[in-house]
Design a protein around this motif. Structure first.
Motif, PDB file in Angstrom:
ATOM      1  N   CYS A 214       0.819  -1.034  -0.104  1.00  0.00           N
ATOM      2  CA  CYS A 214      -0.062   0.078  -0.088  1.00  0.00           C
ATOM      3  C   CYS A 214       0.755   1.448  -0.116  1.00  0.00           C
ATOM      4  N   GLY A 215       2.150   1.109  -0.503  1.00  0.00           N
ATOM      5  CA  GLY A 215       2.994   2.376  -0.389  1.00  0.00           C
ATOM      6  C   GLY A 215       3.072   3.005   0.916  1.00  0.00           C
ATOM      7  N   MET A 216       2.883   4.471   0.827  1.00  0.00           N
ATOM      8  CA  MET A 216       3.074   5.120   1.883  1.00  0.00           C
ATOM      9  C   MET A 216       1.568   5.751   2.498  1.00  0.00           C
ATOM     10  N   ASP A 217       0.606   4.915   1.894  1.00  0.00           N
ATOM     11  CA  ASP A 217      -0.827   5.278   2.289  1.00  0.00           C
ATOM     12  C   ASP A 217      -1.023   5.095   4.095  1.00  0.00           C
ATOM     13  N   PHE A 218      -0.371   3.810   4.114  1.00  0.00           N
ATOM     14  CA  PHE A 218      -0.548   3.235   5.671  1.00  0.00           C
ATOM     15  C   PHE A 218       0.051   4.203   6.518  1.00  0.00           C
ATOM     16  N   VAL A 219       1.448   4.706   6.356  1.00  0.00           N
ATOM     17  CA  VAL A 219       2.145   5.539   7.062  1.00  0.00           C
ATOM     18  C   VAL A 219       1.359   6.669   7.275  1.00  0.00           C
ATOM     19  N   GLU A 220       1.010   7.397   6.109  1.00  0.00           N
ATOM     20  CA  GLU A 220       0.122   8.632   6.251  1.00  0.00           C
ATOM     21  C   GLU A 220      -1.020   8.480   7.209  1.00  0.00           C
ATOM     22  N   LEU A 221      -1.683   7.750   7.125  1.00  0.00           N
ATOM     23  CA  LEU A 221      -2.802   7.378   8.112  1.00  0.00           C
ATOM     24  C   LEU A 221      -2.488   7.379   9.458  1.00  0.00           C
ATOM     25  N   VAL A 222      -1.524   6.350   9.576  1.00  0.00           N
ATOM     26  CA  VAL A 222      -1.054   6.296  11.247  1.00  0.00           C
ATOM     27  C   VAL A 222      -0.532   7.582  11.554  1.00  0.00           C
ATOM     28  N   ARG A 223       0.419   8.256  10.637  1.00  0.00           N
ATOM     29  CA  ARG A 223       0.811   9.596  11.244  1.00  0.00           C
ATOM     30  C   ARG A 223      -0.323  10.754  11.460  1.00  0.00           C
ATOM     31  N   GLN A 224      -1.358  10.566  10.774  1.00  0.00           N
ATOM     32  CA  GLN A 224      -2.353  11.526  11.006  1.00  0.00           C
ATOM     33  C   GLN A 224      -3.358  11.298  12.352  1.00  0.00           C
ATOM     34  N   HIS A 225      -3.218   9.963  12.703  1.00  0.00           N
ATOM     35  CA  HIS A 225      -3.996   9.670  13.991  1.00  0.00           C
ATOM     36  C   HIS A 225      -2.951   9.098  15.188  1.00  0.00           C
ATOM     37  N   ARG A 226      -1.935   9.346  15.061  1.00  0.00           N
ATOM     38  CA  ARG A 226      -0.919   8.733  16.100  1.00  0.00           C
ATOM     39  C   ARG A 226      -1.344   9.257  17.420  1.00  0.00           C
ATOM     40  N   SER A 227      -2.033  10.342  17.509  1.00  0.00           N
ATOM     41  CA  SER A 227      -2.550  10.792  19.096  1.00  0.00           C
ATOM     42  C   SER A 227      -3.455   9.706  19.478  1.00  0.00           C
ATOM     43  N   MET A 228      -4.045   8.950  18.730  1.00  0.00           N
ATOM     44  CA  MET A 228      -5.262   8.096  19.346  1.00  0.00           C
ATOM     45  C   MET A 228      -5.076   6.803  19.829  1.00  0.00           C
ATOM     46  N   PHE A 229      -3.629   6.379  19.585  1.00  0.00           N
ATOM     47  CA  PHE A 229      -3.189   5.051  20.509  1.00  0.00           C
ATOM     48  C   PHE A 229      -1.962   5.434  20.971  1.00  0.00           C
ATOM     49  N   THR A 230      -1.609   4.369  21.797  1.00  0.00           N
ATOM     50  CA  THR A 230      -0.420   4.404  22.668  1.00  0.00           C
ATOM     51  C   THR A 230       0.720   3.701  21.989  1.00  0.00           C
ATOM     52  N   LYS A 231       0.781   2.263  21.933  1.00  0.00           N
ATOM     53  CA  LYS A 231       1.764   1.592  21.293  1.00  0.00           C
ATOM     54  C   LYS A 231       1.368   0.810  20.083  1.00  0.00           C
ATOM     55  N   GLY A 232       2.258   0.343  19.139  1.00  0.00           N
ATOM     56  CA  GLY A 232       1.760  -0.435  18.157  1.00  0.00           C
ATOM     57  C   GLY A 232       2.926  -1.202  17.321  1.00  0.00           C
ATOM     58  N   VAL A 233       2.626  -2.265  16.860  1.00  0.00           N
ATOM     59  CA  VAL A 233       3.413  -2.910  15.915  1.00  0.00           C
ATOM     60  C   VAL A 233       3.019  -3.113  14.622  1.00  0.00           C
ATOM     61  N   VAL A 234       4.034  -3.046  13.796  1.00  0.00           N
ATOM     62  CA  VAL A 234       3.408  -3.383  12.235  1.00  0.00           C
ATOM     63  C   VAL A 234       3.959  -4.640  12.064  1.00  0.00           C
ATOM     64  N   HIS A 235       3.154  -5.632  11.754  1.00  0.00           N
ATOM     65  CA  HIS A 235       3.821  -7.222  11.906  1.00  0.00           C
ATOM     66  C   HIS A 235       3.851  -7.684  10.455  1.00  0.00           C
ATOM     67  N   SER A 236       4.550  -8.752  10.488  1.00  0.00           N
ATOM     68  CA  SER A 236       4.966  -9.259   9.286  1.00  0.00           C
ATOM     69  C   SER A 236       5.364  -8.146   8.127  1.00  0.00           C
ATOM     70  N   PHE A 237       6.581  -7.330   8.519  1.00  0.00           N
ATOM     71  CA  PHE A 237       6.776  -6.150   7.742  1.00  0.00           C
ATOM     72  C   PHE A 237       7.490  -6.553   6.508  1.00  0.00           C
ATOM     73  N   SER A 238       7.191  -6.299   5.355  1.00  0.00           N
ATOM     74  CA  SER A 238       7.792  -6.414   4.060  1.00  0.00           C
ATOM     75  C   SER A 238       7.813  -5.209   3.192  1.00  0.00           C
ATOM     76  N   GLY A 239       7.886  -4.062   3.750  1.00  0.00           N
ATOM     77  CA  GLY A 239       7.713  -2.747   2.948  1.00  0.00           C
ATOM     78  C   GLY A 239       9.264  -2.261   2.733  1.00  0.00           C
TER      79      GLY A 239
END
Length: 325
Positions: A214-239
Motif C-alpha cells: 500500500c505504499g506510504m498510504d498506511f504510514v500517512e494514515l497512522v501519522r494523522q492519527h498517532r495521538s489516538m493510540f499508545t503503542k503499536g507494531v507493524v507485524h510481518s513487515f515487508s515494506g
C-alpha cells in the motif's frame, strides 16, 4: 508489548537461568481451518465459461475469515493439539492469535477459556483490511443477519475479556492492497482503518497493524492519527526502506515473519531495526520460508515435516503450513 531481546537473553544468562528462553509470538492465525485438517472449498463456477474468462472475473471478499462448515472439506486429521505441543516445546510462552473479525474473536475466546490454553493463548479485536467492506459507522443500519462491524460491536465483544487478559491488543487493522475487490476498495479499506482508531481510544490497548503493498498510504494514515493510540507494531513487515524509516520515526515496533526474509535486500533492511524495537510473529499458517527464499539458509526446524506430495503423518509438521514453532 513485551518481547525477549538480546539484552533479555544476556540478563537471564547472567542470572544463571537455563533452558528455553520464553518467547512471545505476536501474530499468528491459529483459528485458520488448516490447523484442524480442513481446507476451504474453491468457489463454484457460475455457468459455463472459459478458463480465461473465469480468471478475469473479480474475486469478492469473504463475509468472514472463518468459513462456514459447508465450505470446508477434510484433507487430514485434526492435529491442532500436536501443533500446540510443538510451540510449547520450543519455549513459546504466549501467543497472540489474530482475530480478523467478530466470529474469529468469538472462536478464539472460546478456546482460550479451556484449561489447556487459557494461560498462553491471547487474542485481538478488530477488522482485517480484507473485510473492510463490512465496516459500519455510527448511525448506519445493519440488515438482518449481517456480519457488519462497527466500533460499538467490537467494544461490546472485547470489554468483558479485558480484565482477564484474554484480549490484549487491537488488530489486525491497516491496509492491504493485494486484497482489493469491487467491494473491498481502497476507499473502503481506508474508511475501516481510520474508523478503528476510535476503537483504540475506547479500549486503550496497543495495536497490531497490517500493511502490505500500500505504499506510504498506511504510514500517512497512522501519522494523522498517532495521538489516538499508545503503542503499536507493524507485524510481518515487508515494506520499503522509506516505510521502515517512517514507521520507526512514529515510535512503532516492527514485527518480522517469513515474509520479511525472502530476499537479501530485505535482510539488509532488517539490520536497521533497533533490537529494542524488533518483534517476531510467525503469521502462521502463512508466510512460509521456501528453499528459493534468501532467508531459508538461516532457518532450521527440529521437527519432521510431511511433504505436500506425500501422505500426511500424524505428529509431523506440514510443508507450506507455517507453525509458531
Amino acid at each position: 508489548f513485551s518481547c525477549f531481546s538480546a539484552s533479555a537473553r544476556m540478563n537471564m544468562q547472567a542470572a544463571g537461568r537455563s533452558g528455553p528462553i520464553p518467547l512471545i509470538d505476536i501474530a499468528a492465525n491459529l483459528m485458520d481451518p488448516t490447523f484442524r485438517g480442513l481446507r476451504r472449498a474453491p468457489p463454484k463456477p457460475q455457468g459455463k465459461s472459459s478458463k480465461a474468462s473465469r480468471q478475469s472475473q473479480p474475486i469478492e471478499p469473504p463475509q468472514s475469515l472463518i468459513p462456514s462448515t459447508e465450505s470446508l472439506s477434510r484433507i487430514r486429521p485434526d492435529d491442532f493439539e500436536l501443533m500446540w505441543a510443538r510451540l510449547k516445546q520450543v519455549g513459546i510462552a504466549r501467543i497472540v492469535s489474530l482475530a480478523s473479525d467478530l466470529p474469529t474473536l468469538e472462536q478464539t475466546l472460546a478456546l482460550s477459556r479451556t484449561p489447556s490454553y487459557q494461560t498462553a493463548l491471547k487474542t485481538t479485536v478488530g477488522l482485517h483490511p480484507a473485510l473492510a467492506h463490512l465496516w459500519k459507522e455510527r448511525g448506519e443500519s445493519f440488515s438482518e443477519g449481517e456480519l457488519g462491524v462497527c466500533v460499538e460491536r467490537l467494544v461490546a465483544a472485547a470489554e468483558p475479556h479485558l480484565g482477564c487478559g484474554c484480549v490484549v491488543a487491537i488488530g489486525e487493522i491497516g491496509l492491504d492492497y493485494t486484497e482489493l475487490s469491487p467491494k473491498c476498495t481502497v476507499e473502503a479499506q481506508k474508511r475501516a482503518f481510520v474508523g478503528q482508531f476510535k476503537l483504540c481510544q475506547a479500549l486503550g490497548l496497543p495495536v497490531i497493524f497490517h500493511s502490505r503493498s500500500c505504499g506510504m498510504d498506511f504510514v500517512e494514515l497512522v501519522r494523522q492519527h498517532r495521538s489516538m493510540f499508545t503503542k503499536g507494531v507493524v507485524h510481518s513487515f515487508s515494506g520499503t526502506k522509506e516505510e521502515l524509516e517512517k514507521i520507526l520515526e512514529l515510535g512503532l515496533y516492527v514485527g518480522v515473519s517469513g515474509a520479511s526474509v525472502r530476499t537479501e535486500a530485505q535482510l539488509e533492511l532488517l539490520r536497521q531495526i533497533p533490537l529494542d524495537r524488533l518483534m517476531v510473529g510467525s503469521d502462521a499458517p502463512w508466510c512460509d520460508i521456501r528453499p528459493e527464499h534468501f532467508g531459508h539458509r538461516f532457518v532450521r526446524t527440529q521437527f519432521p515435516t510431511t511433504a505436500r506430495s506425500q501422505p500426511f503423518q500424524m505428529g509431523y509438521c506440514v510443508e507450506r503450513r507455517t507453525e509458531p514453532c
